[in-house]
Design a protein around this motif. Sequence first.
Motif, PDB file in Angstrom:
ATOM      1  N   GLU A   1       0.686  -1.251   0.056  1.00  0.00           N
ATOM      2  CA  GLU A   1      -0.076  -0.077  -0.091  1.00  0.00           C
ATOM      3  C   GLU A   1       0.737   1.303   0.187  1.00  0.00           C
ATOM      4  OE1 GLU A   1       0.336  -1.160   4.506  1.00  0.00           O
ATOM      5  OE2 GLU A   1      -0.245  -2.072   2.596  1.00  0.00           O
ATOM      6  N   PHE A   2       2.024   1.033   0.282  1.00  0.00           N
ATOM      7  CA  PHE A   2       2.969   2.197   0.306  1.00  0.00           C
ATOM      8  C   PHE A   2       3.165   2.652  -0.990  1.00  0.00           C
ATOM      9  CE2 PHE A   2       7.069   3.972  -0.407  1.00  0.00           C
ATOM     10  CZ  PHE A   2       7.137   5.201   0.883  1.00  0.00           C
ATOM     11  N   LEU A   3       3.434   1.712  -2.006  1.00  0.00           N
ATOM     12  CA  LEU A   3       3.229   2.012  -3.366  1.00  0.00           C
ATOM     13  C   LEU A   3       2.187   2.451  -4.046  1.00  0.00           C
ATOM     14  CD1 LEU A   3       5.739  -0.731  -4.598  1.00  0.00           C
ATOM     15  CD2 LEU A   3       6.359   1.596  -3.585  1.00  0.00           C
ATOM     16  N   ALA A   4       1.030   1.522  -3.577  1.00  0.00           N
ATOM     17  CA  ALA A   4      -0.311   1.959  -4.290  1.00  0.00           C
ATOM     18  C   ALA A   4      -0.672   3.334  -3.832  1.00  0.00           C
ATOM     19  CB  ALA A   4      -1.416   0.973  -3.590  1.00  0.00           C
ATOM     20  N   ASP A   5      -0.499   3.924  -2.682  1.00  0.00           N
ATOM     21  CA  ASP A   5      -0.802   5.224  -2.333  1.00  0.00           C
ATOM     22  C   ASP A   5       0.058   6.489  -3.184  1.00  0.00           C
ATOM     23  OD1 ASP A   5      -2.598   4.239  -0.614  1.00  0.00           O
ATOM     24  OD2 ASP A   5      -1.357   4.460   1.121  1.00  0.00           O
ATOM     25  N   ARG A   6       1.293   6.066  -3.913  1.00  0.00           N
ATOM     26  CA  ARG A   6       1.983   6.864  -4.341  1.00  0.00           C
ATOM     27  C   ARG A   6       2.086   7.135  -5.836  1.00  0.00           C
ATOM     28  NH1 ARG A   6       3.427   6.037   0.787  1.00  0.00           N
ATOM     29  NH2 ARG A   6       4.308   7.592   1.860  1.00  0.00           N
ATOM     30  N   PHE A   7       1.854   5.719  -6.384  1.00  0.00           N
ATOM     31  CA  PHE A   7       2.062   6.006  -7.763  1.00  0.00           C
ATOM     32  C   PHE A   7       0.740   5.348  -8.642  1.00  0.00           C
ATOM     33  CE2 PHE A   7       5.991   4.884  -5.688  1.00  0.00           C
ATOM     34  CZ  PHE A   7       6.991   5.860  -6.389  1.00  0.00           C
ATOM     35  N   ASP A   8       0.747   5.686  -9.929  1.00  0.00           N
ATOM     36  CA  ASP A   8      -0.190   5.194 -10.784  1.00  0.00           C
ATOM     37  C   ASP A   8      -0.501   3.650 -10.638  1.00  0.00           C
ATOM     38  OD1 ASP A   8      -1.927   5.731 -13.454  1.00  0.00           O
ATOM     39  OD2 ASP A   8      -0.828   3.931 -13.735  1.00  0.00           O
TER      40      ASP A   8
END
Length: 395
Positions: free
Chosen positions: A140-147
């Motif tokens: 979710e760290f990546l899901a919140d920041r990237f397309d």
Amino acid sequence: MPEPATSVRTDRVPTGIPIIDQRLGGGFRRPSTLLFFSEIPSEKRLFAEHFVVAGLKAGETCLYVDFYRAPQLARREFGAFGSFPADHLVFVDATSTQLLLPSDERYRIANIDDLEHIVGVIKDALRKSRPARVVIDSMEFLADRFDRKLVMRYWRELIETAHEAGSALCFMFINWTYGEQEVQEIQQMSDFVVEFQSTMKGGVLKNTLRISETREGGLRTSWVPYTFRELVGLTVYFPRILVTGPFSAGKSTVVRALSKSSVSVDRLGTTVSFDYGNVDLLGLEAELLGTPGQERFEFIFRIFAREVSGILLVIDSTREDELARARQMLALVGPSVPFVVLANKSDLSGAMTEPRIRAGMELAESVPIVFTVASEGKGVREALQILAEMIVGVR
């Protein structure tokens, strides 16, 4: 004479929870993709860390990608699970850059705003360390920041790289941003989904997990309660297993045979209130509550029968006249509670056969009957193991 060496299976990665590993055929397949999933914050990190430490203690190399903790903090927290070969634990440091701190880790993410760079570092760590187990904490760290489409593309690439390295790859994921269709797609990319729930009831926090294999006809457990013990890790925990049955069937003896410690309230050698025992064996923990069998104490039975995990129903296998009472006690609990019948005193002359017990109690063929001699500890562990498997949903 030295014992023969025990072979270690390299095609499986055990969870470290025996009752689950047994049903998994020794553990999750290797390679495979695991999704540690919840809709809200839960204790899934504890399970992930336990899973990694189980591999480290088996001599495996394990890779941990942490977007929230510096490696030195994570290592200290891993110490709660006991000792393990520290050099087998490899980190991808994704935190020091965020905190503007130097890092001594071999694998370090230098630009936290560059998804391609992030995934490239993780792939490099996978290819070079070739770990048996990998945990990414957390997607979710990546899901919140990237397309989203870009994240999904790289998610698949990580799965492919981990598969080539022969790794069991675990994605931790709390769904804060994705829709139902995207969550289904993520689950379909996984071989196993481990779901987590944390609920508060009566002021007591209860943690449970459920494992589902995504292929058609695959394994699916019930919600399994668990607890954490310092230096031990996670164990399956059943807060209330009822040990009951007709008068003088041997219930107190069963509780004592199974428990590392027990107490009994009795008068003239007969239980008049209850037995209590704490079980710590077979990779699980449980609290046993034994009730008196006389009908005049039925009110105690009704109190203890509330919200039980399962029942060990003890009968005297030489007393056919007590089968009706045993059947009556089961009826008071209801049909939804798992139970195992312990045909106790089976070493005595006149002990009934299984068909006779089954007919006398009107039991379906699917109901387990275990012949026991509780005074010698025979059969009681087998009965508890069967009940645990029924509660967990792996039997």
